[in-house]
Write a protein that holds these residues in place. Structure first.
Motif, PDB file in Angstrom:
ATOM      1  N   PHE A   1       0.833  -1.206   0.000  1.00 57.57           N
ATOM      2  CA  PHE A   1       0.000   0.000   0.000  1.00 57.57           C
ATOM      3  C   PHE A   1       0.870   1.259   0.000  1.00 57.57           C
ATOM      4  O   PHE A   1       0.608   2.230  -0.729  1.00 57.57           O
ATOM      5  CB  PHE A   1      -0.915  -0.021   1.228  1.00 57.57           C
ATOM      6  CG  PHE A   1      -1.509   1.321   1.545  1.00 57.57           C
ATOM      7  CD1 PHE A   1      -2.519   1.853   0.754  1.00 57.57           C
ATOM      8  CD2 PHE A   1      -1.052   2.059   2.620  1.00 57.57           C
ATOM      9  CE1 PHE A   1      -3.062   3.095   1.041  1.00 57.57           C
ATOM     10  CE2 PHE A   1      -1.584   3.295   2.912  1.00 57.57           C
ATOM     11  CZ  PHE A   1      -2.600   3.819   2.132  1.00 57.57           C
ATOM     12  N   LEU A   2       1.952   1.272   0.815  1.00 50.82           N
ATOM     13  CA  LEU A   2       2.813   2.452   0.918  1.00 50.82           C
ATOM     14  C   LEU A   2       3.542   2.707  -0.401  1.00 50.82           C
ATOM     15  O   LEU A   2       3.634   3.864  -0.880  1.00 50.82           O
ATOM     16  CB  LEU A   2       3.819   2.248   2.044  1.00 50.82           C
ATOM     17  CG  LEU A   2       4.701   3.459   2.400  1.00 50.82           C
ATOM     18  CD1 LEU A   2       3.829   4.633   2.824  1.00 50.82           C
ATOM     19  CD2 LEU A   2       5.680   3.102   3.514  1.00 50.82           C
ATOM     20  N   ILE A   3       4.040   1.655  -1.022  1.00 49.03           N
ATOM     21  CA  ILE A   3       4.713   1.814  -2.315  1.00 49.03           C
ATOM     22  C   ILE A   3       3.753   2.341  -3.369  1.00 49.03           C
ATOM     23  O   ILE A   3       4.082   3.228  -4.175  1.00 49.03           O
ATOM     24  CB  ILE A   3       5.340   0.479  -2.749  1.00 49.03           C
ATOM     25  CG1 ILE A   3       6.486   0.107  -1.793  1.00 49.03           C
ATOM     26  CG2 ILE A   3       5.855   0.537  -4.187  1.00 49.03           C
ATOM     27  CD1 ILE A   3       7.039  -1.287  -2.032  1.00 49.03           C
ATOM     28  N   GLY A   4       2.569   1.826  -3.382  1.00 46.40           N
ATOM     29  CA  GLY A   4       1.578   2.295  -4.352  1.00 46.40           C
ATOM     30  C   GLY A   4       1.249   3.764  -4.168  1.00 46.40           C
ATOM     31  O   GLY A   4       1.102   4.514  -5.143  1.00 46.40           O
ATOM     32  N   ALA A   5       1.141   4.199  -2.897  1.00 45.83           N
ATOM     33  CA  ALA A   5       0.829   5.613  -2.641  1.00 45.83           C
ATOM     34  C   ALA A   5       1.973   6.521  -3.097  1.00 45.83           C
ATOM     35  O   ALA A   5       1.755   7.596  -3.685  1.00 45.83           O
ATOM     36  CB  ALA A   5       0.553   5.800  -1.152  1.00 45.83           C
TER      37      ALA A   5
ATOM     38  N   LEU B   1       4.258   5.921  -5.471  1.00 44.22           N
ATOM     39  CA  LEU B   1       4.303   5.946  -6.928  1.00 44.22           C
ATOM     40  C   LEU B   1       3.221   6.849  -7.500  1.00 44.22           C
ATOM     41  O   LEU B   1       3.450   7.596  -8.468  1.00 44.22           O
ATOM     42  CB  LEU B   1       4.154   4.517  -7.477  1.00 44.22           C
ATOM     43  CG  LEU B   1       5.365   3.594  -7.305  1.00 44.22           C
ATOM     44  CD1 LEU B   1       5.026   2.178  -7.769  1.00 44.22           C
ATOM     45  CD2 LEU B   1       6.561   4.131  -8.079  1.00 44.22           C
ATOM     46  N   THR B   2       2.046   6.801  -6.896  1.00 42.94           N
ATOM     47  CA  THR B   2       0.963   7.665  -7.368  1.00 42.94           C
ATOM     48  C   THR B   2       1.324   9.132  -7.191  1.00 42.94           C
ATOM     49  O   THR B   2       1.098   9.976  -8.072  1.00 42.94           O
ATOM     50  CB  THR B   2      -0.331   7.334  -6.609  1.00 42.94           C
ATOM     51  OG1 THR B   2      -0.641   5.957  -6.792  1.00 42.94           O
ATOM     52  CG2 THR B   2      -1.487   8.171  -7.103  1.00 42.94           C
ATOM     53  N   ALA B   3       1.918   9.471  -6.018  1.00 39.49           N
ATOM     54  CA  ALA B   3       2.300  10.863  -5.763  1.00 39.49           C
ATOM     55  C   ALA B   3       3.395  11.317  -6.720  1.00 39.49           C
ATOM     56  O   ALA B   3       3.390  12.459  -7.223  1.00 39.49           O
ATOM     57  CB  ALA B   3       2.767  10.992  -4.315  1.00 39.49           C
ATOM     58  N   ALA B   4       4.369  10.442  -7.011  1.00 43.95           N
ATOM     59  CA  ALA B   4       5.449  10.820  -7.922  1.00 43.95           C
ATOM     60  C   ALA B   4       4.941  11.055  -9.331  1.00 43.95           C
ATOM     61  O   ALA B   4       5.318  12.032 -10.007  1.00 43.95           O
ATOM     62  CB  ALA B   4       6.522   9.720  -7.918  1.00 43.95           C
ATOM     63  N   LEU B   5       4.073  10.177  -9.795  1.00 40.39           N
ATOM     64  CA  LEU B   5       3.511  10.359 -11.132  1.00 40.39           C
ATOM     65  C   LEU B   5       2.691  11.635 -11.222  1.00 40.39           C
ATOM     66  O   LEU B   5       2.716  12.356 -12.239  1.00 40.39           O
ATOM     67  CB  LEU B   5       2.657   9.137 -11.506  1.00 40.39           C
ATOM     68  CG  LEU B   5       3.429   7.827 -11.751  1.00 40.39           C
ATOM     69  CD1 LEU B   5       2.450   6.669 -11.946  1.00 40.39           C
ATOM     70  CD2 LEU B   5       4.336   7.972 -12.980  1.00 40.39           C
ATOM     71  N   TRP B   6       1.930  11.937 -10.198  1.00 45.96           N
ATOM     72  CA  TRP B   6       1.138  13.167 -10.207  1.00 45.96           C
ATOM     73  C   TRP B   6       2.041  14.408 -10.210  1.00 45.96           C
ATOM     74  O   TRP B   6       1.774  15.399 -10.904  1.00 45.96           O
ATOM     75  CB  TRP B   6       0.217  13.198  -8.996  1.00 45.96           C
ATOM     76  CG  TRP B   6      -0.553  14.500  -8.883  1.00 45.96           C
ATOM     77  CD1 TRP B   6      -0.378  15.494  -8.012  1.00 45.96           C
ATOM     78  CD2 TRP B   6      -1.586  14.929  -9.757  1.00 45.96           C
ATOM     79  NE1 TRP B   6      -1.238  16.526  -8.230  1.00 45.96           N
ATOM     80  CE2 TRP B   6      -2.010  16.193  -9.331  1.00 45.96           C
ATOM     81  CE3 TRP B   6      -2.203  14.347 -10.892  1.00 45.96           C
ATOM     82  CZ2 TRP B   6      -3.022  16.910  -9.957  1.00 45.96           C
ATOM     83  CZ3 TRP B   6      -3.216  15.072 -11.494  1.00 45.96           C
ATOM     84  CH2 TRP B   6      -3.619  16.320 -11.039  1.00 45.96           C
TER      85      TRP B   6
ATOM     86  N   ALA C   1      -8.120   6.083  -2.513  1.00 51.38           N
ATOM     87  CA  ALA C   1      -7.152   5.797  -1.460  1.00 51.38           C
ATOM     88  C   ALA C   1      -7.831   5.511  -0.149  1.00 51.38           C
ATOM     89  O   ALA C   1      -7.468   4.606   0.590  1.00 51.38           O
ATOM     90  CB  ALA C   1      -6.193   6.986  -1.321  1.00 51.38           C
ATOM     91  N   SER C   2      -8.913   6.306   0.136  1.00 48.54           N
ATOM     92  CA  SER C   2      -9.651   6.086   1.381  1.00 48.54           C
ATOM     93  C   SER C   2     -10.305   4.731   1.388  1.00 48.54           C
ATOM     94  O   SER C   2     -10.330   4.027   2.385  1.00 48.54           O
ATOM     95  CB  SER C   2     -10.692   7.202   1.566  1.00 48.54           C
ATOM     96  OG  SER C   2     -11.502   6.941   2.675  1.00 48.54           O
TER      97      SER C   2
END
Length: 647
Positions: free
Chosen positions: A589-593, A595-600, A622-623
């Motif tokens: 879950f932490l890795i996915g979050a 990666l999402t922030a970096a792409l954004w 996310a929630s």
């Protein structure tokens, strides 16, 4: 006045006076005893009783208050319950309160039963039930208060002189949730019973005239009704004065009579004969007590009361006698009165002959107080070899022998002999063939297998795996019946006990009763739950069986157990336990979050400034993912085979 006319008037007055009822103050000597008259009548009406629903109780209590006339009576009692959806019957406590000694013949197939009674008054053959000594109570309320402390009361009934009782354990949905006693209670489908016919010799009356007395007790509703009475006699004589039928009941009862014999008829209320139903005959005023009715029979010159029956309100009653007077033949001289039924009850005495076998030999014990209750006096008690006599103590007779003497016959663990009883009241001895099985020499084995072929036993089972269980007895004896009563798996002090078999039935859908082996061994399978917290490593599988020889009623209960090693599923083999699984989930879950922030961040800084559009942040995914992940932590998937929860 003419003297002839005066004499006729006085004679007529004496005749009329002689037809009046017997004085209630007069006591008629007539010792009522059970007779062989057959009463075909079943009723649900009791003098006092109640029925209640107890849907959430684990133990249901039934109370029977029974009064008998004779010193020793025989009672047939049957308990029955319907089997619905494979659910085992609820455990039952049956409380018997009796005023005289009885021999109980009980049938309760498949019902886990407890019995409470006074062991000095109730006798029976070996039963598959737990026995409790009933404390001494002086009132009915005291006994009911004690019964309430043992469990929820489902029914209470008070009966007089029952011959047989049928008790159904299925609860009617229309019953109240508490058992409150009501007089003249109709028990509905819960209870049915048949009364016992009684008879006696009337002191001081000669001749062969017999009386049949039927007394109908008042019911809860005083509504007019007709009772049909069918009387079937087997008498050689045909004169009208040979028998009298006395029918007594409430004033609102009339009678329709069908008889195969000429007789006098005395009734309260109107009556008609079935062959002439339109011809109504007026009734008479009769006493409403037992002594009064016996006095009425004596006044009508009956020497024998061939049958005396008391019933609740009935619609149809059939009474059949096998011989006139039911064996109570009048004496030619009324000076010396004897009643054949008053002697030793040899039939019931023979039911007590139930020897036991052990590794040392065969032993028979007869209690003297029980023998005296049956009015029997034993002169000698021996095996087939008359030199092997019983030892007499202050309280009992003990007859015992090893297997190599006294005429013992041993064939494949079955021991046979003959018991000979010589009574003071009989010139010929009573004999009974006896057989038993040396249960002490039998061993019980319990085996766990991991395939339905039952080839190789195992002491290890994996969580989520199906186990196959076999219960066997060695040596195998064809005369021995084996029943599996219960099985359970104990996984330790921190876990709930897994009930597999109860009351000879599967406890849940993950347990299946299998066909026995070719040699008769009991088999069943169960599916062990795939995930438990805490994780069990060992368990104890135990089963209770009943061994019942086909040749007699003795039942022996034994329990056998085996220790099992329990291993977890494949996750445990790979070193992945619960903390590791949770850590991997959170890391993903932490890795996915991130990666999402970096792409954004890359997307928002590489677009042309003039082409930027308002952005609506959507945090729901996310929630939702977080919520879903948090919800799964600490929860356990429940299956139909689950019996334990998370610690």
């Amino acid at each position: 006045m003419d003297r002839g006319v005066l004499c006729q008037a006085m004679a007529l007055l004496l005749v009329v006076c002689s037809l009046g009822p017997t004085s209630l103050a007069e006591t008629v000597y007539c010792d009522l005893q059970p007779v062989d008259s057959e009463v075909t009548y079943v009723t649900s009406q009791v003098s006092e009783g109640c029925v209640a629903q107890i849907p959430d109780a684990t133990l249901e209590v039934h109370v029977l208050f029974l009064t008998f006339l004779g010193d020793v009576s025989r009672l047939e009692l049957t308990l029955q319950t319907s089997k619905q959806g494979g659910i085992r019957p609820r455990e039952v406590l049956l409380i018997l309160s009796v005023n005289k000694s009885i021999f109980l013949k009980l049938q309760a197939p498949g019902i886990p039963l407890q019995l409470a009674y006074d062991s000095k008054l109730v006798f029976h053959e070996a039963l598959d039930a737990n026995i409790t000594q009933l404390p001494s109570f002086t009132t009915k309320d005291q006994l009911l208060n004690w019964a309430n402390t043992r469990g929820s009361i489902a029914s209470v009934a008070e009966l007089s002189n029952p011959q047989s009782i049928f008790l159904r354990l299925d609860q009617a949905s229309s019953s109240p949730f508490s058992c409150n006693l009501e007089p003249q209670k109709d028990m509905g489908h819960t209870l049915g019973w048949t009364p016992k016919a009684w008879g006696c010799r009337l002191e001081g009356v000669a001749g062969h005239k017999e009386a049949h007395i039927l007394r109908i007790l008042p019911g809860p509703e005083a509504s007019p009704r007709t009772v049909t009475v069918k009387l079937e006699l087997s008498c050689a004589w045909r004169d009208t004065d040979a028998a009298v039928l006395i029918l007594q009941g409430p004033p609102y009862v009339s009678w329709l009579i069908e008889a195969n014999h000429n007789m006098q008829i005395w009734t309260t209320g109107e009556y008609s004969l079935k062959i002439f139903p339109d011809r109504i005959n007026p009734g008479f005023q009769l006493p409403n007590t037992t002594q009064g009715l016996l006095g009425e029979a004596r006044r009508l010159n009956a020497s024998v009361v061939a049958s005396f029956v008391e019933l609740p309100v009935a619609n149809d009653v059939s009474l059949r006698t096998h011989s006139c007077g039911s064996g109570l033949q009048p004496s030619p001289t009324p000076v010396e009165i004897t009643t054949p039924n008053k002697g030793c009850n040899q039939e019931l005495l023979l039911t007590l002959i139930q020897p036991k076998c052990s590794s040392d030999g065969m032993t028979l014990v007869l209690k003297k107080d029980l023998i005296s209750t049956l009015l029997c006096t034993i002169k000698s008690l021996t095996f087939w070899d008359s030199s092997c006599q019983a030892k007499e103590t202050e309280d009992e007779f003990v007859l015992s022998s090893g297997y190599s003497s006294c005429g013992m016959e041993v064939m494949e663990n079955v021991v046979s002999n003959e018991v000979v009883i010589r009574l003071l009241s009989s010139s010929s001895p009573q004999r009974k063939k006896v057989q038993c099985i040396n249960m002490d020499s039998l061993s019980l084995q319990l085996g766990l297998y991991l395939s339905p072929h039952f080839l190789q036993a195992s002491n290890t089972i994996e969580l989520g795996q199906q186990g196959f269980v076999q219960v066997s007895v060695s040596p195998s004896i064809p005369e021995l019946m084996i029943q599996l009563e219960s099985c359970q798996l104990n996984l330790g002090p921190d876990m709930e006990i897994v009930e597999l078999i109860q009351g000879q039935e599967a406890k849940s859908s993950c347990v299946s009763l299998l066909s026995p082996s070719p040699s008769g061994d009991i088999r069943f399978s169960f599916l062990l739950r795939g995930y438990m917290v805490p994780m069990p490593t060992t368990g104890i599988l135990s089963c209770s069986v009943t061994m019942h020889p086909r040749i007699r009623s003795l039942e022996v209960h034994k329990t056998v157990s085996t220790r099992l090693n329990i291993i977890s599923t494949s996750l445990h083999d790979k070193g992945l336990v619960l903390p590791a699984v949770l850590g991997i989930t959170f890391g993903a879950f932490l890795i996915g979050a991130l990666l999402t922030a970096a792409l954004w961040y890359i997307y928002s800084h590489t677009r042309h400034p003039g082409k930027r559009e308002p952005v609506v942040a959507v945090a729901a995914p996310a929630s939702s993912e977080s919520s879903s992940t948090n919800h799964s932590i600490g929860s356990t998937q429940s299956t139909p085979c689950s019996t334990s929860s998370m610690a």
